[in-house]
Write a protein that holds these residues in place. Structure first.
Motif, PDB file in Angstrom:
ATOM      1  N   LEU A 100       0.741  -1.339   0.124  1.00 10.94           N
ATOM      2  CA  LEU A 100      -0.378  -0.365   0.712  1.00 10.94           C
ATOM      3  C   LEU A 100       0.959   1.153  -0.031  1.00 10.94           C
ATOM      4  CD1 LEU A 100      -3.140  -0.925   2.839  1.00 10.94           C
ATOM      5  CD2 LEU A 100      -3.141  -0.950  -0.085  1.00 10.94           C
ATOM      6  N   PHE A 101       1.926   1.220   0.560  1.00 10.66           N
ATOM      7  CA  PHE A 101       3.154   2.373   0.672  1.00 10.66           C
ATOM      8  C   PHE A 101       3.514   2.709  -0.739  1.00 10.66           C
ATOM      9  CE2 PHE A 101       3.214   2.204   5.437  1.00 10.66           C
ATOM     10  CZ  PHE A 101       3.154   3.490   5.699  1.00 10.66           C
ATOM     11  N   SER A 102       4.080   1.469  -1.185  1.00 12.93           N
ATOM     12  CA  SER A 102       4.030   1.401  -2.080  1.00 12.93           C
ATOM     13  C   SER A 102       3.447   2.481  -3.823  1.00 12.93           C
ATOM     14  CB  SER A 102       4.974   0.350  -2.791  1.00 12.93           C
ATOM     15  OG  SER A 102       5.349  -0.470  -2.018  1.00 12.93           O
ATOM     16  N   PHE A 103       2.170   2.376  -3.515  1.00 13.92           N
ATOM     17  CA  PHE A 103       1.618   2.868  -4.242  1.00 13.92           C
ATOM     18  C   PHE A 103       1.416   4.568  -4.578  1.00 13.92           C
ATOM     19  CE2 PHE A 103      -1.391  -0.986  -4.363  1.00 13.92           C
ATOM     20  CZ  PHE A 103      -1.853  -0.441  -5.617  1.00 13.92           C
ATOM     21  N   LEU A 104       2.060   5.326  -3.817  1.00 12.84           N
ATOM     22  CA  LEU A 104       1.883   6.773  -3.429  1.00 12.84           C
ATOM     23  C   LEU A 104       3.527   6.742  -4.738  1.00 12.84           C
ATOM     24  CD1 LEU A 104       0.364   9.088  -3.631  1.00 12.84           C
ATOM     25  CD2 LEU A 104       1.683   9.629  -1.024  1.00 12.84           C
ATOM     26  N   PRO A 105       4.019   6.556  -4.544  1.00 11.26           N
ATOM     27  CA  PRO A 105       5.373   6.741  -5.301  1.00 11.26           C
ATOM     28  C   PRO A 105       5.254   6.436  -6.295  1.00 11.26           C
ATOM     29  CG  PRO A 105       5.937   5.494  -2.920  1.00 11.26           C
ATOM     30  CD  PRO A 105       4.957   5.606  -3.334  1.00 11.26           C
ATOM     31  N   PHE A 106       4.706   4.898  -7.133  1.00 10.86           N
ATOM     32  CA  PHE A 106       4.469   4.339  -9.013  1.00 10.86           C
ATOM     33  C   PHE A 106       3.440   6.230  -9.047  1.00 10.86           C
ATOM     34  CE2 PHE A 106       5.943   1.099  -7.287  1.00 10.86           C
ATOM     35  CZ  PHE A 106       6.564   0.389  -8.564  1.00 10.86           C
ATOM     36  N   SER A 157      -0.580   2.225 -11.771  1.00 11.53           N
ATOM     37  CA  SER A 157      -0.407   1.459 -11.355  1.00 11.53           C
ATOM     38  C   SER A 157      -0.829   0.656  -9.846  1.00 11.53           C
ATOM     39  CB  SER A 157       0.366   2.826  -9.428  1.00 11.53           C
ATOM     40  OG  SER A 157       0.447   3.890 -10.252  1.00 11.53           O
ATOM     41  N   PHE A 158      -1.853   1.047  -9.908  1.00 13.35           N
ATOM     42  CA  PHE A 158      -2.742  -0.453  -9.612  1.00 13.35           C
ATOM     43  C   PHE A 158      -2.841  -2.001 -10.419  1.00 13.35           C
ATOM     44  CE2 PHE A 158      -6.638  -3.096  -9.359  1.00 13.35           C
ATOM     45  CZ  PHE A 158      -6.566  -2.958  -8.594  1.00 13.35           C
ATOM     46  N   LEU A 159      -2.352  -1.854 -12.065  1.00 10.31           N
ATOM     47  CA  LEU A 159      -2.479  -2.706 -13.187  1.00 10.31           C
ATOM     48  C   LEU A 159      -1.206  -3.355 -12.237  1.00 10.31           C
ATOM     49  CD1 LEU A 159      -4.163  -1.820 -16.086  1.00 10.31           C
ATOM     50  CD2 LEU A 159      -4.731  -3.585 -14.470  1.00 10.31           C
ATOM     51  N   LEU A 160      -0.210  -2.576 -12.519  1.00 10.93           N
ATOM     52  CA  LEU A 160       1.181  -2.296 -12.006  1.00 10.93           C
ATOM     53  C   LEU A 160       1.592  -3.470 -10.959  1.00 10.93           C
ATOM     54  CD1 LEU A 160       3.659  -2.319 -14.141  1.00 10.93           C
ATOM     55  CD2 LEU A 160       4.276  -0.590 -12.771  1.00 10.93           C
ATOM     56  N   ILE A 180       8.906  -5.189  -4.275  1.00  8.04           N
ATOM     57  CA  ILE A 180       7.953  -4.819  -4.968  1.00  8.04           C
ATOM     58  C   ILE A 180       8.832  -5.647  -5.991  1.00  8.04           C
ATOM     59  CG2 ILE A 180       6.227  -3.153  -5.926  1.00  8.04           C
ATOM     60  CD1 ILE A 180       5.596  -3.427  -3.164  1.00  8.04           C
ATOM     61  N   ASN A 181       7.491  -6.694  -6.545  1.00  3.43           N
ATOM     62  CA  ASN A 181       7.927  -6.304  -7.921  1.00  3.43           C
ATOM     63  C   ASN A 181       6.877  -6.430  -9.077  1.00  3.43           C
ATOM     64  OD1 ASN A 181       9.565  -8.185  -9.824  1.00  3.43           O
ATOM     65  ND2 ASN A 181       8.078 -10.071  -9.616  1.00  3.43           N
ATOM     66  N   TYR A 182       7.387  -5.773 -10.022  1.00  2.00           N
ATOM     67  CA  TYR A 182       6.438  -5.275 -10.985  1.00  2.00           C
ATOM     68  C   TYR A 182       7.271  -5.745 -12.660  1.00  2.00           C
ATOM     69  CZ  TYR A 182       9.260  -1.088 -10.741  1.00  2.00           C
ATOM     70  OH  TYR A 182      10.374  -0.375 -10.938  1.00  2.00           O
ATOM     71  N   ASN A 183       6.434  -5.322 -13.522  1.00  2.00           N
ATOM     72  CA  ASN A 183       6.934  -5.407 -15.307  1.00  2.00           C
ATOM     73  C   ASN A 183       7.913  -4.382 -15.813  1.00  2.00           C
ATOM     74  OD1 ASN A 183       7.457  -6.223 -17.787  1.00  2.00           O
ATOM     75  ND2 ASN A 183       5.923  -7.007 -18.114  1.00  2.00           N
ATOM     76  N   ARG A 184       9.763  -4.900 -15.488  1.00  2.00           N
ATOM     77  CA  ARG A 184       9.892  -3.487 -15.243  1.00  2.00           C
ATOM     78  C   ARG A 184      10.439  -2.470 -17.053  1.00  2.00           C
ATOM     79  NH1 ARG A 184      12.885  -2.301 -10.719  1.00  2.00           N
ATOM     80  NH2 ARG A 184      12.262  -3.751  -9.233  1.00  2.00           N
TER      81      ARG A 184
END
Length: 324
Positions: A100-106, A157-160, A180-184
């Protein structure tokens, strides 16, 4: 067997992550530096928001700067304090709070990128098609685009981060990590390569047109009438705005390139390590530098800050003041 004081959660033994070794002086230096930068970032961007919102003379379609300042203000108020937690060797707030904390930076980073693109489009139209600028770039149209791009930043950001939200601890190797892992690859293409390419192409076009206009002005300088001098002044004003926004983009590139270069290299930096902290600070430093650039290039910002700090904006009809 590891010593208990080396573990984030000694009671979990083999499941717990190991603490990173860092001296007390280094920890204090990181805390003071990031806290000071966060406070300065939030304060300076709040001044930009107040200035543009309060003074009616600044209510123009070019107030894309307001949207950028909002994104930068959120970085100083929420994102930087969150990064202070990540500098710790262990994450104690739980797996869900990590995501949840990671959403705002993205969201704020993506909002800043799309705002830079919109600002570049605005300057492109202003310099390359000035006669149709008032009809193309209207206040309502700009507001709609800003709203759509902010919604897009939130939705993307939500999808990522959806996989992380669905199973918060799936990428952690031990208890006490915040990974946090995402499609870079998609992230680099959509929010670095494509936007930066568009911005560079637009500014190259602006530069070419500006040079040709400057030559035309010099060749006809002897025949300039009073009416034409007003036009020349307007052209100079537009060019100054274009140069200022060009500096904004250049600073943006300098701050963001290290992060994306490391991402492209495939090198995995440990969360909380010195390299990770340095790269993150550089990214968020961009949000602090933007209002400094306004203060250096824009007299209206310096004057409006003075009126705000001295509380003159509380006086009746202060919003009608000439901030230029």
């Amino acid at each position: 067997m590891m010593e208990e004081d080396e573990l984030c959660f000694p009671q979990l033994l083999n499941m717990s992550c190991k603490k990173h070794a860092r001296s007390h002086s280094d920890t204090m230096l990181i805390y003071i530096g990031m806290s000071s930068t966060a406070l300065l970032t939030a304060s300076l961007n709040l001044l930009v928001i107040i200035s543009i919102s309060h003074f009616r003379q600044l209510h123009t379609p070019t107030n894309l700067l307001l949207s950028l300042a909002v994104a930068d203000f959120l970085v100083g108020l929420f994102v930087m304090p969150f990064q202070i937690f990540l500098t710790e060797p262990c994450w104690f707030l739980g797996d869900l709070m990590c995501v949840l904390f990671s959403f705002l930076p993205f969201i704020t980073v993506y909002a800043s990128v799309v705002n830079m693109v919109l600002i570049s489009v605005d300057r492109y139209v202003a310099i390359c098609d000035p006669l149709r600028y008032p009809t193309k770039i209207t206040q309502k149209r700009v507001q709609v685009f800003i709203l759509l791009f902010w919604i897009y930043a939130v939705f993307y950001s939500f999808l990522l981060l959806y996989d992380n939200l669905k199973q918060p601890s799936r990428y952690n190797s031990c208890y006490g990590e915040c990974v946090i892992n995402y499609n870079r690859a998609v992230d680099i293409v959509l929010f670095f390569i494509l936007p930066i390419t568009a911005i560079i192409i637009l500014y190259m076009r602006v530069f070419v047109v500006a040079v040709s206009q400057a030559r035309a002005m010099r060749s006809h300088i002897a025949a300039v009438t009073l009416q034409c001098s007003v036009t020349v002044t307007a052209k100079k004003s537009e060019m100054k705005a274009a140069r200022t926004l060009g500096v904004l983009v250049a600073v943006f590139l300098v701050c963001y390139c290290p992060f994306y270069c490391v991402t492209l290299s495939g090198y995995d930096i440990i969360t909380g390590s010195s390299a990770n902290i340095l790269i993150n600070i550089l990214i968020y430093l961009n949000s602090c530098l933007n209002p400094v650039i306004y203060a250096f290039f824009y007299p209206w910002f310096r004057k409006s800050v003075k009126l705000t700090v001295t509380l003159e904006i509380l006086q009746p009809n202060s919003c009608e003041a000439n901030s230029h």
